[in-house]
Design a protein around this motif. Structure first.
Motif, PDB file in Angstrom:
ATOM      1  N   GLU A 171       0.820  -1.205   0.000  1.00  0.00           N
ATOM      2  CA  GLU A 171       0.000   0.000   0.000  1.00  0.00           C
ATOM      3  C   GLU A 171       0.856   1.259   0.000  1.00  0.00           C
ATOM      4  OE1 GLU A 171      -3.536   0.142  -0.012  1.00  0.00           O
ATOM      5  OE2 GLU A 171      -3.235  -1.939  -0.580  1.00  0.00           O
ATOM      6  N   SER A 172       1.914   1.259   0.810  1.00  0.00           N
ATOM      7  CA  SER A 172       2.785   2.430   0.889  1.00  0.00           C
ATOM      8  C   SER A 172       4.184   1.981   1.279  1.00  0.00           C
ATOM      9  CB  SER A 172       2.263   3.428   1.929  1.00  0.00           C
ATOM     10  OG  SER A 172       2.394   2.887   3.231  1.00  0.00           O
ATOM     11  N   LEU A 173       5.184   2.813   0.964  1.00  0.00           N
ATOM     12  CA  LEU A 173       6.546   2.555   1.408  1.00  0.00           C
ATOM     13  C   LEU A 173       7.304   3.871   1.485  1.00  0.00           C
ATOM     14  CD1 LEU A 173       8.800   1.486  -1.437  1.00  0.00           C
ATOM     15  CD2 LEU A 173       6.370   1.176  -1.764  1.00  0.00           C
ATOM     16  N   GLY A 219      -0.497 -11.562   9.512  1.00  0.00           N
ATOM     17  CA  GLY A 219      -1.862 -11.093   9.289  1.00  0.00           C
ATOM     18  C   GLY A 219      -2.899 -12.189   9.415  1.00  0.00           C
ATOM     19  N   HIS A 220      -2.593 -13.223  10.194  1.00  0.00           N
ATOM     20  CA  HIS A 220      -3.481 -14.392  10.309  1.00  0.00           C
ATOM     21  C   HIS A 220      -4.921 -14.015  10.640  1.00  0.00           C
ATOM     22  CE1 HIS A 220      -4.954 -18.371  11.135  1.00  0.00           C
ATOM     23  NE2 HIS A 220      -5.175 -18.066  12.397  1.00  0.00           N
ATOM     24  N   ASN A 221      -5.115 -13.142  11.593  1.00  0.00           N
ATOM     25  CA  ASN A 221      -6.475 -12.767  12.003  1.00  0.00           C
ATOM     26  C   ASN A 221      -6.959 -11.479  11.352  1.00  0.00           C
ATOM     27  OD1 ASN A 221      -6.861 -14.984  13.725  1.00  0.00           O
ATOM     28  ND2 ASN A 221      -5.647 -13.990  15.311  1.00  0.00           N
ATOM     29  N   ALA A 222      -6.203 -10.967  10.399  1.00  0.00           N
ATOM     30  CA  ALA A 222      -6.568  -9.699   9.757  1.00  0.00           C
ATOM     31  C   ALA A 222      -7.511  -9.933   8.587  1.00  0.00           C
ATOM     32  CB  ALA A 222      -5.307  -8.990   9.265  1.00  0.00           C
ATOM     33  N   ASP A 223      -8.510  -9.047   8.468  1.00  0.00           N
ATOM     34  CA  ASP A 223      -9.372  -9.131   7.289  1.00  0.00           C
ATOM     35  C   ASP A 223      -8.669  -8.428   6.133  1.00  0.00           C
ATOM     36  OD1 ASP A 223      -9.935  -6.328   7.379  1.00  0.00           O
ATOM     37  OD2 ASP A 223     -11.517  -6.696   8.843  1.00  0.00           O
ATOM     38  N   ASP A 258      -9.181  -5.821   4.512  1.00  0.00           N
ATOM     39  CA  ASP A 258      -9.106  -4.363   4.501  1.00  0.00           C
ATOM     40  C   ASP A 258      -8.156  -3.799   5.553  1.00  0.00           C
ATOM     41  OD1 ASP A 258     -10.916  -4.110   2.397  1.00  0.00           O
ATOM     42  OD2 ASP A 258     -12.621  -4.204   3.768  1.00  0.00           O
ATOM     43  N   LYS A 259      -7.645  -4.658   6.436  1.00  0.00           N
ATOM     44  CA  LYS A 259      -6.764  -4.183   7.504  1.00  0.00           C
ATOM     45  C   LYS A 259      -5.388  -3.847   6.940  1.00  0.00           C
ATOM     46  CE  LYS A 259      -5.155  -5.233  12.126  1.00  0.00           C
ATOM     47  NZ  LYS A 259      -5.621  -4.065  12.837  1.00  0.00           N
ATOM     48  N   ILE A 260      -4.901  -2.667   7.283  1.00  0.00           N
ATOM     49  CA  ILE A 260      -3.568  -2.243   6.853  1.00  0.00           C
ATOM     50  C   ILE A 260      -2.553  -2.712   7.884  1.00  0.00           C
ATOM     51  CG2 ILE A 260      -2.087  -0.242   6.436  1.00  0.00           C
ATOM     52  CD1 ILE A 260      -4.502   1.165   5.245  1.00  0.00           C
ATOM     53  N   LEU A 261      -1.565  -3.461   7.424  1.00  0.00           N
ATOM     54  CA  LEU A 261      -0.519  -4.017   8.277  1.00  0.00           C
ATOM     55  C   LEU A 261       0.803  -3.312   7.971  1.00  0.00           C
ATOM     56  CD1 LEU A 261      -1.512  -7.722   7.634  1.00  0.00           C
ATOM     57  CD2 LEU A 261      -2.099  -6.371   9.642  1.00  0.00           C
ATOM     58  N   TRP A 284       1.014  -2.768   4.021  1.00  0.00           N
ATOM     59  CA  TRP A 284       0.482  -3.676   3.018  1.00  0.00           C
ATOM     60  C   TRP A 284      -0.804  -4.292   3.534  1.00  0.00           C
ATOM     61  CZ3 TRP A 284       5.257  -7.447   2.866  1.00  0.00           C
ATOM     62  CH2 TRP A 284       5.415  -8.090   4.085  1.00  0.00           C
ATOM     63  N   LYS A 285      -1.583  -4.873   2.619  1.00  0.00           N
ATOM     64  CA  LYS A 285      -2.811  -5.576   2.969  1.00  0.00           C
ATOM     65  C   LYS A 285      -2.660  -7.034   2.547  1.00  0.00           C
ATOM     66  CE  LYS A 285      -6.071  -1.737   2.563  1.00  0.00           C
ATOM     67  NZ  LYS A 285      -7.270  -1.253   1.863  1.00  0.00           N
ATOM     68  N   LYS A 286      -3.142  -7.914   3.410  1.00  0.00           N
ATOM     69  CA  LYS A 286      -3.086  -9.344   3.119  1.00  0.00           C
ATOM     70  C   LYS A 286      -4.069  -9.685   2.004  1.00  0.00           C
ATOM     71  CE  LYS A 286      -3.756 -13.831   5.283  1.00  0.00           C
ATOM     72  NZ  LYS A 286      -4.074 -14.532   6.537  1.00  0.00           N
ATOM     73  N   ILE A 287      -3.602 -10.447   1.032  1.00  0.00           N
ATOM     74  CA  ILE A 287      -4.464 -10.926  -0.039  1.00  0.00           C
ATOM     75  C   ILE A 287      -4.938 -12.338   0.291  1.00  0.00           C
ATOM     76  CG2 ILE A 287      -4.594 -11.556  -2.478  1.00  0.00           C
ATOM     77  CD1 ILE A 287      -2.462  -9.379  -2.996  1.00  0.00           C
TER      78      ILE A 287
END
Length: 97
Positions: A8-10, A54-58, A60-63, A77-80
């Motif tokens: 998403e960003s860097l 990001g196991h429990n991340a939906d 849309d959650k930004i990690l 980044w976001k988990k795909i």
């Protein structure tokens, strides 16, 4: 296992990296899909998971992530999806640490 993320960003510090072992940071781009492998010793022996996967991340959650060797190269980044069997391409592939 492996996890695919969309960058998403860097930080601009990634593009400034020119040390031979860390030049890969120059190729990171927003919007790219990266594949990250979870392998020992980064894998927790009790949960068999890597921290930050990001196991429990939906979706849309930004990690947040940070590059080893240059703590100023970081971003979000976001988990795909998680892949049981890794088939990460040679380009844009990483390992949890």
């Amino acid at each position: 296992y492996c996890v695919e993320f969309r960058t998403e960003s860097l930080s601009y510090h990634c593009a400034l990296e020119n040390r031979p072992f860390a030049r890969w940071m120059q190729y990171l781009r927003e919007g790219h899909t990266v594949c990250v492998a979870c392998q020992p010793p980064a894998m927790n022996t009790d949960t068999h998971r890597c921290a930050g996967d990001g196991h429990n991340a939906d979706r849309d959650k930004i990690l947040h992530w940070e590059a080893i060797g240059n703590s100023q190269c970081q971003g979000t980044w976001k988990k795909i999806r998680q892949l049981a069997h890794c088939s990460c391409p040679l380009v844009h592939s990483f390992i949890f640490t």
